[in-house]
Design an enzyme around this catalytic site. Structure first.
Site, PDB file in Angstrom:
ATOM      1  N   ASP A 119       0.875  -1.187   0.000  1.00 41.75           N
ATOM      2  CA  ASP A 119       0.000   0.000   0.000  1.00 41.75           C
ATOM      3  C   ASP A 119       0.907   1.231   0.000  1.00 41.75           C
ATOM      4  O   ASP A 119       1.671   1.446   0.943  1.00 41.75           O
ATOM      5  CB  ASP A 119      -0.886  -0.064   1.255  1.00 41.75           C
ATOM      6  N   ASP A 173      -3.365   2.453  -5.552  1.00 40.68           N
ATOM      7  CA  ASP A 173      -2.194   2.394  -4.665  1.00 40.68           C
ATOM      8  C   ASP A 173      -2.102   1.145  -3.793  1.00 40.68           C
ATOM      9  O   ASP A 173      -1.404   1.138  -2.790  1.00 40.68           O
ATOM     10  CB  ASP A 173      -2.107   3.679  -3.811  1.00 40.68           C
ATOM     11  N   GLU A 174      -2.778   0.070  -4.204  1.00 41.46           N
ATOM     12  CA  GLU A 174      -2.715  -1.172  -3.433  1.00 41.46           C
ATOM     13  C   GLU A 174      -2.670  -2.392  -4.342  1.00 41.46           C
ATOM     14  O   GLU A 174      -3.405  -2.458  -5.318  1.00 41.46           O
ATOM     15  CB  GLU A 174      -3.980  -1.323  -2.584  1.00 41.46           C
TER      16      GLU A 174
HETATM   17  P1  TTP Z   1      -5.144   5.656   1.158  1.00 32.59           P
HETATM   18  O1  TTP Z   1      -4.276   4.481   0.905  1.00 32.59           O
HETATM   19  O2  TTP Z   1      -6.314   5.474   2.058  1.00 32.59           O
HETATM   20  O3  TTP Z   1      -4.315   6.846   1.756  1.00 32.59           O
HETATM   21  P2  TTP Z   1      -2.884   7.385   1.451  1.00 32.59           P
HETATM   22  O4  TTP Z   1      -2.147   6.570   0.460  1.00 32.59           O
HETATM   23  O5  TTP Z   1      -3.017   8.826   1.101  1.00 32.59           O
HETATM   24  O6  TTP Z   1      -2.221   7.328   2.861  1.00 32.59           O
HETATM   25  P3  TTP Z   1      -1.636   6.083   3.698  1.00 32.59           P
HETATM   26  O7  TTP Z   1      -0.196   6.415   3.888  1.00 32.59           O
HETATM   27  O8  TTP Z   1      -2.424   6.149   4.970  1.00 32.59           O
HETATM   28  O9  TTP Z   1      -1.873   4.843   2.908  1.00 32.59           O
HETATM   29  O10 TTP Z   1      -5.693   6.228  -0.212  1.00 32.59           O
HETATM   30  C1  TTP Z   1      -4.962   6.200  -1.432  1.00 32.59           C
HETATM   31  C2  TTP Z   1      -5.227   7.437  -2.249  1.00 32.59           C
HETATM   32  O11 TTP Z   1      -6.623   7.562  -2.508  1.00 32.59           O
HETATM   33  C3  TTP Z   1      -4.839   8.726  -1.546  1.00 32.59           C
HETATM   34  O12 TTP Z   1      -3.486   9.085  -1.758  1.00 32.59           O
HETATM   35  C4  TTP Z   1      -5.804   9.724  -2.097  1.00 32.59           C
HETATM   36  C5  TTP Z   1      -7.026   8.932  -2.463  1.00 32.59           C
HETATM   37  N1  TTP Z   1      -8.093   9.153  -1.444  1.00 32.59           N
HETATM   38  C6  TTP Z   1      -9.054  10.143  -1.691  1.00 32.59           C
HETATM   39  O13 TTP Z   1      -9.033  10.779  -2.750  1.00 32.59           O
HETATM   40  N2  TTP Z   1     -10.029  10.363  -0.733  1.00 32.59           N
HETATM   41  C7  TTP Z   1     -10.076   9.676   0.445  1.00 32.59           C
HETATM   42  O14 TTP Z   1     -10.968   9.926   1.286  1.00 32.59           O
HETATM   43  C8  TTP Z   1      -9.076   8.653   0.689  1.00 32.59           C
HETATM   44  C9  TTP Z   1      -9.076   7.883   1.980  1.00 32.59           C
HETATM   45  C10 TTP Z   1      -8.118   8.445  -0.278  1.00 32.59           C
HETATM   46 CA    CA Z   2      -1.962   4.305   0.643  1.00 36.96          CA
END
Ligand code: TTP
Ligand code: CA
Length: 367
Positions: free
Chosen positions: A10, A110-111
């Protein structure tokens, strides 16, 4: 049977990290990536932010004006989302993952899950070095950091991954699964959202261990058969779902970005019709029939969904793809409130055309 070794990778604060990558001076400043609704200069919501901004209390989904207030007096930088750019970076990383995994399943921008069982000969000790190697390689080639969770299945890999971010590496061996899960709140399990966790709370179920102690018949009575069974197994760390290779299965599909985000079915179907033309040309060359029609949608917030239906009998015509896709989109739009950004359609489960005679016999047998 040999253990499976499954990883979930992730990417850390992904959109904001991408912005830091192309402009490294941002690194020490609070960075907020937002979706600007355009109504006023500051109306909109936070997509994500880097960890510097998070320290000030900025969270995904927060109204932008609130993030601005929290970051007053800092050198905060606010940027609009640039999906195309993030998708390019994501594609490059996914490509690298493919070379490290027996099978890879991309779940979002992103996963991704990686089944690395063969590569580490089922050993969790080796998995540790292997995960570090993947991290180093991606950092070297692309410059992005991410978190890895490793476990004997997807369920555990996911929870392990969530337990330590950013740049984390958490490994849960089969022996550790019980102790790892027991104390965690039930909402750490995939599928336990606000509504279900409130229901569980009212039944006195707070931790995964509480859930594991509930009689399976009771779970089925309350949540229905499939969900009840799922919770029974999940609470024990049991999950047999394979890491399903995405995009490489036998199917023909197209995906494309709409001119603007929309929920208008006629606009969506106009795009889908273009794609069907393309698909159909490729398909007719195969001289086969298809049994499956599927659609994909990527929403404004970049979350993605796929839906498919299996036909009662194999088809060869264009119209059935059109009808199936329209039906799936109508159903899907009823389930979500977000506008759609990208759409796709695919056909699959190809079968060789049956000889005429066989068709006749099966007709007599079923009538
Ligand atoms: P996430 O993996 O939830 O968050 P992240 O990658 O920003 O942070 P983390 O380090 O905690 O993993 O979400 C992936 C992407 O999805 C994030 O960069 C932006 C988008 N996103 C939104 O647009 N709105 C939201 O409410 C969330 C949770 C994510
Ligand atoms: Ca992430």
């Amino acid at each position: 049977m040999q253990n499976r070794v499954v990883m979930l990778a992730d990417f850390d604060y992904f959109f904001a990290q991408c912005e830091e990558l192309r402009n490294p001076v941002l690194k020490d400043k609070p960075v907020v990536v937002g979706v600007y609704s355009g109504r006023t200069e500051i109306s909109g919501a936070v997509s994500t932010s880097n960890y510097v901004a998070r320290k000030h209390g900025v969270k995904s989904g927060m109204p932008l004006f609130l993030a601005i207030r929290k970051l007053e007096g800092t050198e905060a930088v606010f940027l609009p989302v640039d999906h195309e750019y993030y998708e390019q970076i994501s594609d490059r990383i996914m490509q690298i993952f493919r070379s490290y995994a027996g099978s890879m399943e991309q779940v979002s921008v992103d996963e991704a899950y990686l089944d690395v069982t063969e590569h580490v000969q089922g050993s969790f000790e080796r998995a540790q070095d292997y995960a570090k190697e993947i991290k180093t390689e991606v950092r070297k080639q692309v410059g992005i950091s991410f978190t890895i969770g490793v476990g004997p299945n997807k369920l555990i890999a996911k929870i392990a991954c969530d337990s330590q971010k950013p740049d984390g590496l958490t490994i849960i061996t089969p022996d550790e699964v019980g102790c790892f899960l027991s104390p965690l709140p039930v909402d750490r399990l995939l599928g336990v959202g606000k509504k279900i966790s409130a229901k569980m709370d009212s039944m006195g179920i707070k931790t995964i261990d509480d859930l594991a102690k509930v009689d399976i018949q009771r779970l089925i009575a309350v949540f229905g058969k499939s969900l009840g069974l799922y919770f029974h197994n999940a609470a024990r760390g049991i999950d047999d779902e394979p890491v399903q290779e995405t995009g490489e299965a036998e199917s023909i599909g197209r995906m494309g970005t709409l001119k603007e985000d929309t929920r208008d079915i006629s606009v969506i179907m106009a795009k889908i019709l273009e794609q069907i033309e393309d698909i159909y040309e490729e398909f007719t060359a195969k001289n086969m029939s298809y049994r499956l029609v599927g659609i994909s949608a990527v929403m404004t917030d970049l979350s993605g969904k796929s839906r498919s239906k299996t036909l009662d009998k194999p088809a060869k015509d264009k119209e059935t793809i059109h009808k199936g896709a329209q039906e799936l989109f109508e159903k899907y739009l009823a389930e979500t409130e977000l506008p759609i950004r990208r759409v796709g359609v695919r056909i699959g489960s190809f079968v060789k055309e049956e000889p005429r005679q066989k068709q006749l016999t099966s007709f007599f047998q079923t009538s």
